[in-house]
Write a protein that holds these residues in place. Structure first.
Motif, mmCIF file in Angstrom:
data_model
loop_
_atom_site.group_PDB
_atom_site.id
_atom_site.type_symbol
_atom_site.label_atom_id
_atom_site.label_comp_id
_atom_site.label_asym_id
_atom_site.label_seq_id
_atom_site.Cartn_x
_atom_site.Cartn_y
_atom_site.Cartn_z
ATOM 1 N N GLU A 1 -12.667 -8.767 6.719
ATOM 2 C CA GLU A 1 -11.468 -8.469 6.403
ATOM 3 C C GLU A 1 -10.340 -7.447 6.120
ATOM 4 N N THR A 2 -8.943 -7.138 6.971
ATOM 5 C CA THR A 2 -8.858 -6.304 6.297
ATOM 6 C C THR A 2 -7.917 -5.566 5.250
ATOM 7 N N CYS B 1 2.899 -7.998 1.798
ATOM 8 C CA CYS B 1 1.262 -7.726 2.057
ATOM 9 C C CYS B 1 1.127 -7.601 3.173
ATOM 10 N N GLU B 2 1.622 -8.153 4.287
ATOM 11 C CA GLU B 2 1.359 -8.038 5.821
ATOM 12 C C GLU B 2 1.490 -6.596 6.377
ATOM 13 N N ALA B 3 3.083 -6.271 5.460
ATOM 14 C CA ALA B 3 3.017 -4.647 6.138
ATOM 15 C C ALA B 3 1.749 -3.808 5.763
ATOM 16 N N VAL B 4 1.764 -4.328 4.516
ATOM 17 C CA VAL B 4 0.285 -3.517 3.675
ATOM 18 C C VAL B 4 -0.969 -3.378 4.973
ATOM 19 N N GLU B 5 -1.093 -4.429 5.266
ATOM 20 C CA GLU B 5 -2.524 -4.916 5.881
ATOM 21 C C GLU B 5 -2.730 -4.281 7.522
ATOM 22 N N GLN C 1 -5.464 -1.243 8.046
ATOM 23 C CA GLN C 1 -6.056 -1.168 9.831
ATOM 24 C C GLN C 1 -6.412 0.181 9.501
ATOM 25 N N GLY C 2 -5.542 1.231 9.606
ATOM 26 C CA GLY C 2 -5.160 2.520 10.205
ATOM 27 C C GLY C 2 -5.983 3.061 8.938
ATOM 28 N N GLY D 1 -7.648 3.059 17.171
ATOM 29 C CA GLY D 1 -7.336 2.552 15.483
ATOM 30 C C GLY D 1 -7.016 4.277 15.588
ATOM 31 N N ALA D 2 -7.146 4.953 16.454
ATOM 32 C CA ALA D 2 -6.562 6.141 16.632
ATOM 33 C C ALA D 2 -4.999 5.413 17.269
#
Lengths: 394, 394
Positions: A65-66, A251-255, A259-260, B126-127
């Motif tokens: 998980e991210t 936290c959700e914005a960091v997640e 992801q990227g 992802g890109a």
């Protein structure tokens, strides 16, 4: 064809500390520069055992998980919740690739170019790099022996300065060694609530106290504090496990950004870390050992520095962490100029200027007492003394 | 107090694929959604052995160089140099936290907001996330069975569009499954030289060919290509080892940004990866096994999909990698709407719209054949067929 890079690269320069790590490769130089734990204190056998145990499970080698392995987030939520005195759930914790990644992602989530960030001066160089890459408008408030000068911060705020973020290393400051006083923690939190900025409480060293634990975290007193910590200094840097906790929307914005940034962390090192952090009896013993050993090294370095420089230098009163801040009373000295001579004499440090925003910190330097045993620290101080004399006479 | 995040968060949305990973946790759903290698094919015993071996060395648990363990960069420089047919030195290689981090750091190094980036459509999600976070102006060129339509790219360029970056997944495209034809590789490289853009050649799947290796990399033909690859698909995702190689000044800029992003990677997983990649005999055998096994799964999925859908769907001609792209001939279907029905029927996929920039990809979906054995793939296709019928009748 010329190389043209993005504007964020313009203000960026290489970390003096990272560059100095190349010096540590020379066997004749004792490096007190990097903030490196002593590998001898890192529980390699336990890591080996936990790696073997983790690898029995196919999930240990798969993507995860991210936000990090659930079991690890559970352990961290429990531990951090206990420290700030209120329940945290795992949705308020994001495991990152070292706490440096937490800092970097937070800066990207919270900051647009020209947004104001307040840092302490001297400042953690890794924070300066992140905020420079974010093209922030960096302002500094001074540190004294009780940590960030919150009166100076308040004066800035009252003068109309509106920071988006205030960054503090609350415990055993890097590089200054000091602890933010209890009343200033409450005051900083109250200012965050009143003026609506985010506090990033960057705390990789809080567990490494020598005598008594530091006061409750700043995060105890406000929901506008995002707290960062790390397994690097207490378990092993190579686990690359750091974390942040706090506001769920942050936290959700960091997640989302993570992801990227890298999809996820290592399921393997997350499992190893979770196993070690949840073995409370072992961890308590391990931390006690670290505190005793680093405490002894801190005292050895302080004593050797005092013997070598006497009244020519003042030292921070170190009660934990990894660093001692040395200020020469002769303020005509520039420790950046002293460094090459010191390396010739077989010792390395980080010059004060590396931690500066606006102030002249040229007469100061940072020593790390964590990496070497007491006798080596004493020898390194002698070398530094010789280098200082040679430099003064040159 | 309202949460206000940076402007880069405005255009960002959660990865449909990452979100779908939560579905895979349901034991009754066969997920063909995530691009996950089969854990059974990951050499866990070898990783365990190399972890044990690495942990005999205290350096394996310490901080490492920002650009990655020297021994690992040596191995990668030799391997990648052989692929592009010219010598690479380790200063032209940066090890990253998965190749996703390479992509993210490159975007930050190269792109200012509103800079133009050309991606293929369908595009690697992802890109898209990375380029959206960079606030880039994203343009798409179509893919056909020979990969990126370089004629369409040339037309864009001739019309005056000046991209800073062109991104391509040259081998066994994610999600489209196709390989960029040899002549188009040369053409893309020539366009980069002529118009002065950077090509990011994103190649995590190139080693996973079933019959014959793909043509020489785009990087063979121009110094304006930064090549990315990864150990995640051939060794293990949990090593979190990716890399980029190419232009030295770009590598130095990436290093500078990586100092602030996460300081460094894991010395432990770098040592494990270096040991595995440098054991050429073992690696050759391991890759052969992967190619045979994934090839068999690809054929099984193709056969089952053809049996299930007949003329109602066209499939990519898969010759490597992990993905099969399915396009329904009934273009009124929206696979995003089909997905909940499919999950009810016990199968998950990624809807085509997740990979779209401007085009309507609603009649397509991506299936990953790598994670499950042949019989499970066949069963999953039956479930998908039932879901398709149920959805059509609803």
């Amino acid at each position: 064809m010329p190389h043209t890079f993005s504007r964020r690269m313009d203000g960026l320069r290489s970390s003096a500390i990272r560059d100095l790590l190349t010096l540590t490769a020379r066997p004749d130089v004792v490096s007190l520069a990097g903030g490196l734990p002593d590998p001898e204190f890192i529980p390699r056998e336990r890591i080996r055992k936990e790696a073997e145990c983790a690898l029995a499970d196919p999930a240990s080698v798969q993507y995860g998980e991210t936000t990090g392995l659930r079991r690890l987030r559970d352990v961290l939520a429990a531990r951090e919740g206990a420290r700030i005195g209120r329940a945290l759930d795992p949705g308020q914790v994001v495991v990152t690739h070292g706490s440096q990644q937490a800092l970097s992602l937070l800066a990207q989530v919270l900051l647009d170019p020209a947004d104001i960030v307040v840092v302490e001066e001297p400042a953690y160089t890794g924070a300066l790099q992140v905020f420079r890459a974010a093209q922030a408008d960096i302002r500094a408030v001074p540190l004294d022996r009780d940590g960030m000068d919150t009166t100076a911060l308040q004066e800035l705020l009252e003068a109309g300065v509106r920071p988006t973020v205030v960054h503090t290393v609350s415990n055993f400051h890097n590089p200054r060694g000091v602890v933010l006083a209890a009343d200033r923690r409450e005051r900083l939190a109250a200012l965050a609530d009143r003026y609506g900025f985010w506090v990033i409480e960057d705390d990789p060293y809080g567990e490494l106290f020598f005598d008594a634990p530091p006061p409750p975290p700043v995060a105890t007193f406000s929901d506008r504090v995002i707290r960062l910590s790390s397994a690097s200094k207490i378990l092993a840097p190579a686990l690359r496990v750091g974390w942040l906790h706090g506001d769920r929307a942050v936290c959700e914005a960091v997640e989302l950004l993570k992801q990227g940034a890298d999809l996820c962390g290592s399921s393997l090192t997350h499992q190893i870390t979770a196993a070690m952090l949840s073995d409370e009896a072992w961890l308590a013993l391990h931390l006690d050992t670290l505190r005793t050993r680093y405490g002894a090294r801190s005292r050895a370095l302080t004593a050797a520095t005092t013997t070598t420089f006497g009244n020519a230098a003042t030292l921070s009163d170190v009660k934990g962490g990894m660093f001692c801040w040395v200020e020469f009373t002769d303020d005509t000295i520039d420790t950046a100029d002293l460094l090459p001579t010191a390396v010739e004499h077989g010792v390395a440090f980080v010059p004060g200027s590396a931690f500066g925003v606006g102030a002249d910190l040229g007469a100061a330097l940072r020593l790390c007492f964590a990496t070497c045993p007491e006798d080596v620290l004493a020898g390194a101080c002698e070398r530094l003394g010789s280098a200082y004399l040679a430099h003064a006479q040159s």
